[in-house]
Design an enzyme around this catalytic site. Structure first.
Site, PDB file in Angstrom:
ATOM      1  N   HIS A 206       1.938 -28.120  21.996  1.00 52.14           N
ATOM      2  CA  HIS A 206       0.835 -27.868  22.532  1.00 52.14           C
ATOM      3  C   HIS A 206       0.773 -27.624  23.950  1.00 52.14           C
ATOM      4  O   HIS A 206      -0.157 -27.277  24.689  1.00 52.14           O
ATOM      5  CB  HIS A 206      -0.349 -28.737  22.250  1.00 52.14           C
ATOM      6  CG  HIS A 206      -0.668 -29.023  20.986  1.00 52.14           C
ATOM      7  ND1 HIS A 206      -1.610 -30.314  20.352  1.00 52.14           N
ATOM      8  CD2 HIS A 206      -0.286 -28.632  19.727  1.00 52.14           C
ATOM      9  CE1 HIS A 206      -1.841 -30.172  19.134  1.00 52.14           C
ATOM     10  NE2 HIS A 206      -1.087 -29.305  18.786  1.00 52.14           N
TER      11      HIS A 206
ATOM     12  N   ASP B 191       2.555 -31.899  19.204  1.00 51.97           N
ATOM     13  CA  ASP B 191       1.386 -32.275  20.364  1.00 51.97           C
ATOM     14  C   ASP B 191       1.933 -31.795  21.694  1.00 51.97           C
ATOM     15  O   ASP B 191       2.853 -31.034  21.772  1.00 51.97           O
ATOM     16  CB  ASP B 191       0.795 -33.675  20.368  1.00 51.97           C
ATOM     17  CG  ASP B 191      -0.617 -33.770  20.782  1.00 51.97           C
ATOM     18  OD1 ASP B 191      -0.876 -33.113  21.689  1.00 51.97           O
ATOM     19  OD2 ASP B 191      -1.473 -34.248  20.066  1.00 51.97           O
TER      20      ASP B 191
END
Ligand code: NAG
Ligand code: NAG
Ligand code: NAG
Ligand code: NAG
Length: 410
Positions: A257, A234
């Site tokens: 991310h 993430d």
């Protein structure tokens, strides 16, 4: 007579003082437990067993208590070896232990039995001023056993798995030279912290592990994250509501991310994010590079005074992205445009490759267009075959200067 009377009084007083001093020392020693040398508290002396299978939660708690109560420079030592532990709360204040050092040399491994976690926490440091966590050791969240239980990427109402390291209300501290691997949820979370230096941290989890954010900062101010290597499933670093004066410098991010602000505006009366400076970072093989996201139909909030400078992107899907229609689920309740105001955002000397054609994507709110967005020396090329990268702007006000690849849309 008078003299000897006074003398006996003096003796009585002296005896009393000596007695108090001895009692005090004894009390301090008792309170300080099994300190091998002044101010050092080795978890082994509190019954910890480094066999990787014994649950050491109690020994860690006892060692912390003694270290925290120490008067003077204090050090909790987790030596070489593998220590299995369940949820542990390292709670302050430790008013006389200054600095309060936690030296982790070994590997601290999380229990995999989820019934042992009453909440979404594994190791928590709370209310400590002058905390230093260091030592080169590793916190292993053993997340692989739990990731399949995580429903949060699909559902709005979901049970949170434990975050590996939470720092709640830590002030004037330092987190330096530690590793975190395979957290069940976030690796590190800073909440209500002030004046914290996070340095030389290594964080890793597989690219497909859910919500394993590297470092999440919320409701905190004057936080510096530097010289660190973060690769997760993430966000490498994410900033939530109430974060101010955050600096990210010399960080390598990927996979993951990217470096994100948000998602903002999920709740009413949310605090904004003010003052983010990101400098000299490399972002590789991530879905996003530099991202600001606010929920579609969000409540009012703000994001302002961000500077991103000297950033290298390698094969990043969305190198520069503002998304004010963020919706991670297949559908979100539509309540009109986002009411998060975004202004004073500058991107300077951002270069490298984009894995998608749209290298610069600024999708701002119809209700509150982004103000004063600056693009200065942008060189982001699409690494696909034969096509040039493009930029897309919606409701953006600002200026562009210097090189502009893709051609600017401001
Ligand atoms: C000190 O260590 C001994 C064994 O080494 C142990 O039995 C005792 O409980 C410890 N005391 C405290 C206060 O932890
Ligand atoms: C910010 O925090 C650092 C410690 O990390 C401290 O040295 C500095 O004085 C703080 N700055 C302000 C403005 O409080
Ligand atoms: C930029 O970051 C890299 C790696 O993170 C580091 O080696 C280099 O010294 C940094 N440059 C500056 C000017 O800080
Ligand atoms: C903008 O943020 C920087 C830190 O990133 C801070 O030093 C500066 O004071 C802020 N400016 C405003 C106008 O808030």
């Amino acid at each position: 007579m008078g003299f000897s009377k006074n003398n006996s009084k003096a003796w009585a007083l002296l005896c009393y003082v000596v007695f108090i001093a001895i009692a005090y020392v004894a009390a301090v020693e008792a309170a300080n437990g099994n300190s091998s040398s002044a101010g050092e508290f080795n978890v082994m002396q509190f019954g910890a067993i480094a066999d990787g299978t014994t649950d050491n939660s109690e020994a860690f708690g006892a060692a912390w208590k003694a270290a925290c109560e120490w008067k003077g420079p204090s050090r909790l030592l987790i030596p070489e070896g593998t220590f299995l532990v369940g949820p542990v709360l390292f709670k302050g204040p430790c008013p006389s232990a200054s600095p309060m050092v936690v030296q982790v040399k070994g590997k601290v491994k999380a229990l995999t039995d989820m019934s042992k976690y009453p909440s979404d926490e594994w190791i928590v440091f709370q209310y400590v001023d002058g905390l230093v966590v260091t030592g080169g050791g590793t916190f292993d969240g053993q997340g692989a056993s739990a990731w399949r239980l995580n429903q949060c990427p699909k559902k709005a109402h979901c049970k949170l798995l434990p975050t590996s390291l939470k720092f709640n209300f830590i002030t004037n501290g330092e987190i330096r030279g530690i590793h975190s691997v395979d957290s069940k949820l976030f690796h590190m979370l800073l909440f209500g912290c002030k004046n914290l230096n996070v340095q030389s941290i290594k964080i890793s989890a597989p690219a497909d592990s859910p919500n394993t954010d590297g470092i999440h900062v919320g409701s905190s101010s004057n936080i510096t994250i530097s010289r660190s290597h973060i690769g997760t499933g993430d966000d490498c670093i994410s900033l939530g509501p109430g974060s101010t004066q955050v600096t990210v410098k010399n960080v390598f991010c990927g996979p993951g991310h990217g470096i994100s602000v948000g998602s903002l505006g999920k709740f009413s009366k949310e605090e904004g994010v003010q003052g983010l400076h990101v400098e000299n970072c490399t972002i590789s093989d991530t879905t996003n590079g530099l991202r600001i996201k606010t929920w579609a139909g969000s409540d009012s909030s703000s994001a302002s005074n961000f500077t991103y400078e000297d950033i290298v992107m390698n094969n990043v899907a969305n190198p520069i992205i503002i998304d004010q229609q963020y919706c991670p689920y297949s559908s979100c309740p539509q309540k009109g445009p986002s009411r998060v105001k975004i202004n004073d955002i500058s991107f300077k000397n951002i270069r490298g490759t984009s894995a998608s054609k749209i290298a610069v994507n600024l999708l701002c709110s119809e209700a509150f267009p982004c103000q004063n967005v600056q693009l200065d020396d942008i060189k982001l090329e699409y690494n696909g075959q034969g096509e040039a990268s493009t930029a897309s702007c919606t409701n953006v006000k600002g200026v562009s200067t210097g090189i502009q690849i893709p051609p600017t849309c401001i």
